[in-house]
Design an enzyme around this catalytic site. Structure first.
Site, PDB file in Angstrom:
ATOM      1  CB  CYS A   3      -1.864   7.254   0.945  1.00 31.34           C
ATOM      2  SG  CYS A   3      -3.206   6.268   1.570  1.00 31.34           S
TER       3      CYS A   3
ATOM      4  CD  GLU B 237      -3.055  -0.982   0.355  1.00 31.29           C
ATOM      5  OE1 GLU B 237      -3.138   0.044  -0.349  1.00 31.29           O
ATOM      6  OE2 GLU B 237      -3.878  -1.904   0.302  1.00 31.29           O
TER       7      GLU B 237
HETATM    8  P1  NAD Z   1       8.169   5.839   4.554  1.00 31.82           P
HETATM    9  O1  NAD Z   1       8.008   4.770   3.552  1.00 31.82           O
HETATM   10  O2  NAD Z   1       9.483   6.491   4.681  1.00 31.82           O
HETATM   11  O3  NAD Z   1       7.803   5.303   6.002  1.00 31.82           O
HETATM   12  C1  NAD Z   1       6.596   4.645   6.236  1.00 31.82           C
HETATM   13  C2  NAD Z   1       6.754   3.730   7.420  1.00 31.82           C
HETATM   14  O4  NAD Z   1       7.606   2.700   7.070  1.00 31.82           O
HETATM   15  C3  NAD Z   1       7.344   4.424   8.647  1.00 31.82           C
HETATM   16  O5  NAD Z   1       6.709   4.002   9.810  1.00 31.82           O
HETATM   17  C4  NAD Z   1       8.764   3.971   8.644  1.00 31.82           C
HETATM   18  O6  NAD Z   1       9.275   3.823   9.944  1.00 31.82           O
HETATM   19  C5  NAD Z   1       8.653   2.630   7.984  1.00 31.82           C
HETATM   20  N1  NAD Z   1       9.872   2.300   7.262  1.00 31.82           N
HETATM   21  C6  NAD Z   1      10.714   3.135   6.615  1.00 31.82           C
HETATM   22  N2  NAD Z   1      11.750   2.454   6.120  1.00 31.82           N
HETATM   23  C7  NAD Z   1      11.548   1.169   6.466  1.00 31.82           C
HETATM   24  C8  NAD Z   1      12.271  -0.022   6.263  1.00 31.82           C
HETATM   25  N3  NAD Z   1      13.422  -0.045   5.576  1.00 31.82           N
HETATM   26  N4  NAD Z   1      11.771  -1.173   6.775  1.00 31.82           N
HETATM   27  C9  NAD Z   1      10.621  -1.179   7.461  1.00 31.82           C
HETATM   28  N5  NAD Z   1       9.883  -0.085   7.695  1.00 31.82           N
HETATM   29  C10 NAD Z   1      10.352   1.069   7.188  1.00 31.82           C
HETATM   30  O7  NAD Z   1       7.020   6.883   4.247  1.00 31.82           O
HETATM   31  P2  NAD Z   1       6.627   8.200   4.967  1.00 31.82           P
HETATM   32  O8  NAD Z   1       7.070   9.314   4.098  1.00 31.82           O
HETATM   33  O9  NAD Z   1       6.985   8.242   6.384  1.00 31.82           O
HETATM   34  O10 NAD Z   1       5.037   8.003   4.888  1.00 31.82           O
HETATM   35  C11 NAD Z   1       4.271   8.528   3.932  1.00 31.82           C
HETATM   36  C12 NAD Z   1       4.147   7.613   2.699  1.00 31.82           C
HETATM   37  O11 NAD Z   1       3.323   6.514   2.997  1.00 31.82           O
HETATM   38  C13 NAD Z   1       3.466   8.334   1.574  1.00 31.82           C
HETATM   39  O12 NAD Z   1       4.114   8.062   0.363  1.00 31.82           O
HETATM   40  C14 NAD Z   1       2.076   7.779   1.587  1.00 31.82           C
HETATM   41  O13 NAD Z   1       1.369   7.885   0.402  1.00 31.82           O
HETATM   42  C15 NAD Z   1       2.315   6.376   1.991  1.00 31.82           C
HETATM   43  N6  NAD Z   1       1.078   5.816   2.532  1.00 31.82           N
HETATM   44  C16 NAD Z   1       0.378   4.931   1.770  1.00 31.82           C
HETATM   45  C17 NAD Z   1      -0.840   4.427   2.215  1.00 31.82           C
HETATM   46  C18 NAD Z   1      -1.642   3.460   1.390  1.00 31.82           C
HETATM   47  O14 NAD Z   1      -2.480   2.785   1.946  1.00 31.82           O
HETATM   48  N7  NAD Z   1      -1.416   3.352   0.118  1.00 31.82           N
HETATM   49  C19 NAD Z   1      -1.328   4.821   3.461  1.00 31.82           C
HETATM   50  C20 NAD Z   1      -0.579   5.717   4.225  1.00 31.82           C
HETATM   51  C21 NAD Z   1       0.634   6.203   3.748  1.00 31.82           C
END
Ligand code: NAD
Length: 477
Positions: A283, A249
């Protein structure tokens, strides 16, 4: 001040964590509100072993017994809504009323998945050999690993937990270290509802270290991730080594298309509210506004009026519609988008700057005549920025809507059935809302296509994500 103490949940027991930790910051006033402990490598192994044992217990319970525990957990979420919502607002920033709605959504989701687990039917297939009996059954896939973003501290966590549990799986989940209290409170609801030890294991840590460790384990059979596209791609590569099935997602860049025959006032009311919900950190937030040329100025003006009228402030204060961004790093990202758009020729109609100097508040921002070359038209802003441009024809706007590699949500406003059908069928996205933006419900599939990921959460597809298919054929028994 109400805020939950954060611990790790491993095999039904809460632990202080041996791997160090980090402060938790309230984004509304920058105060330290708690401490998020990290799991050591040994504790991650304990969580994996617990999930392995928990799976054996949980999958062998009847779907009915599982549903009873999930329904009780959902009732506890409802009973504790004020407190959990307060923790959520303090760690993430969204208004308390919005946090309460989110807790209501996850209790609903938990009940729905528990119920749907009871309807996980197989099928009988007529045999080619007389006397054979051919059966297809759905089995829980096994222990699940889940990593989720901070923007919906309850929803992102419960979409994973309740989907997995409804299907009969156990889980090791790492919520965001920035918003851990909501997740801890929700896990306690399951525990107090009688969930056996090891079915939910909750850990925190340095994200990359935790995911590398967990995905290297042969115990894990499924990965579900909610977060950005680059991290999703990276995790999918790690999952490949053990052939772990994934649900991704990921980010989006949702187009909003407003035709000149739309009910403009209704469209402006709905989209303005939706755009600035959770300060745009959603998102499926509308992020690219395409307005038909002869209603363009009227829409920009009306939308701007609504944006200016929003009350911004600490989410615990009455009447606040929009809180701060989750962390200071997001302020610089917003400024960068705005300066880049200005340099590309866009006009900043309102906002475009930080508000005050305490708390991570960014003004609701409307930009008009934003050219395609501006970064914000191709990169997800994930903040309270609304870039707009005008279009002439349906063909032109469909091409624009489909011009990016993302495909999560999309929105169309028109009263013309033909235009609605053309857009609904023509847009490359996992979800399309016509004349309203409600695309996320427990019983409907939520998910994206292309770089926005794959797999659904919610709906029967959300349960199937945690199941595997087995074919059995027998004769003479
Ligand atoms: P991110 O991918 O940097 O982080 C998201 C989460 O993943 C955080 O809690 C982070 O700690 C964790 N994470 C980061 N690197 C990781 C790794 N190597 N291994 C495991 N976990 C890891 O994203 P962000 O900028 O913090 O969050 C926003 C993003 O999330 C946006 O792009 C948004 O669209 C997306 N998002 C998508 C949905 C959906 O359902 N499609 C919902 C919410 C957010």
């Amino acid at each position: 001040m109400a805020y939950e103490t954060i611990e790790l949940l491993i095999n039904g027991e809460w632990r202080k964590g041996d791997g160090g930790g980090q402060d938790i910051i309230n984004p509304a006033d920058e105060s330290v509100i708690g401490w998020c402990p990290h799991a050591s490598a040994e504790e991650l192994d304990m969580a994996l072993a617990a999930a392995d044992e928990g799976f054996k217990v949980w999958k062998n319970m009847t779907a009915l017994a599982r549903q009873k525990i999930m329904a009780k957990a959902a009732d506890l979420m409802d009973e504790r809504v004020d407190y959990i919502a307060e923790c959520l607002t303090r760690e993430e920033g969204k208004p308390h009323g919005e946090s309460k709605i989110e807790i209501g959504f996850v209790s609903d989701l938990t009940r729905w998945y528990g119920e749907e687990g009871k309807r996980s039917y197989g099928r009988l297939i007529p045999p080619r050999i007389p006397g054979a009996r051919q059966m297809v059954v759905k089995e829980p896939i096994g222990p699940v690993a889940a990593f989720v973003a901070w923007n919906f501290p309850a929803t992102n966590v419960i979409r994973k937990i309740s989907g997995a549990l409804g299907a009969g799986c156990s889980i090791v989940i790492k919520p965001s270290e920035e918003t851990p209290a909501t997740a801890v409170c929700l896990a306690k609801c399951f525990q107090d509802a009688g969930l056996p030890p090891g079915v939910i294991n909750m850990v925190f840590g340095v994200p990359d270290t935790v995911s590398r460790h967990i995905l290297a384990s042969p115990i894990i059979k499924k990965l579900s991730f909610t977060g950005s596209v680059p991290v999703g791609k990276h995790l999918q590569k790690l999952a490949a080594d053990n052939m772990i099935r994934c649900t991704m997602e990921l980010g989006g860049h949702s187009p909003v298309v407003v035709f000149d025959d739309a009910d403009l006032d209704k469209a402006m009311d709905m989209v303005a509210g939706f755009k600035f919900r959770n300060a745009g950190q959603v998102c499926i937030s509308p992020t690219r506004f395409y307005i038909q040329e002869n209603v363009y100025d009227k829409f920009v003006d009306g939308f701007t009026e609504r944006a200016k009228a929003l009350k911004i402030g600490n989410g615990m204060d009455d009447g606040v519609f929009m809180g701060p961004l989750v962390a200071d790093r997001r302020l610089a990202v917003m400024d960068d988008f705005v300066q880049d758009a200005k340099a590309a020729g866009a006009e900043i109609v309102t906002g475009g700057e930080r508000m005050g100097n305490q708390g991570y508040f960014y003004a609701p921002t409307v930009m008009k005549d934003v050219p395609d070359a501006a970064k914000i038209m191709t990169e997800e802003p994930f903040g309270p920025l609304a870039p707009m441009q005008s279009f002439k024809s349906t063909d032109e706007v469909l091409d624009k809507a489909n011009s990016l590699p993302f495909g999560l949500a999309s929105y169309v406003f028109t009263t013309d059935a033909n235009k609605a059908k053309t857009m609904e069928h023509g847009i490359n996205a996992g979800m399309v809302g016509v004349n309203h933006p409600m695309v996320s419900m427990p019983e409907t599939p939520f998910g994206g296509v292309n770089e926005s990921g794959y797999g659904s959460e919610g709906g029967i597809e959300g349960l199937e994500a945690y199941q595997r298919t087995k074919f059995m054929t027998e004769m003479g028994v």
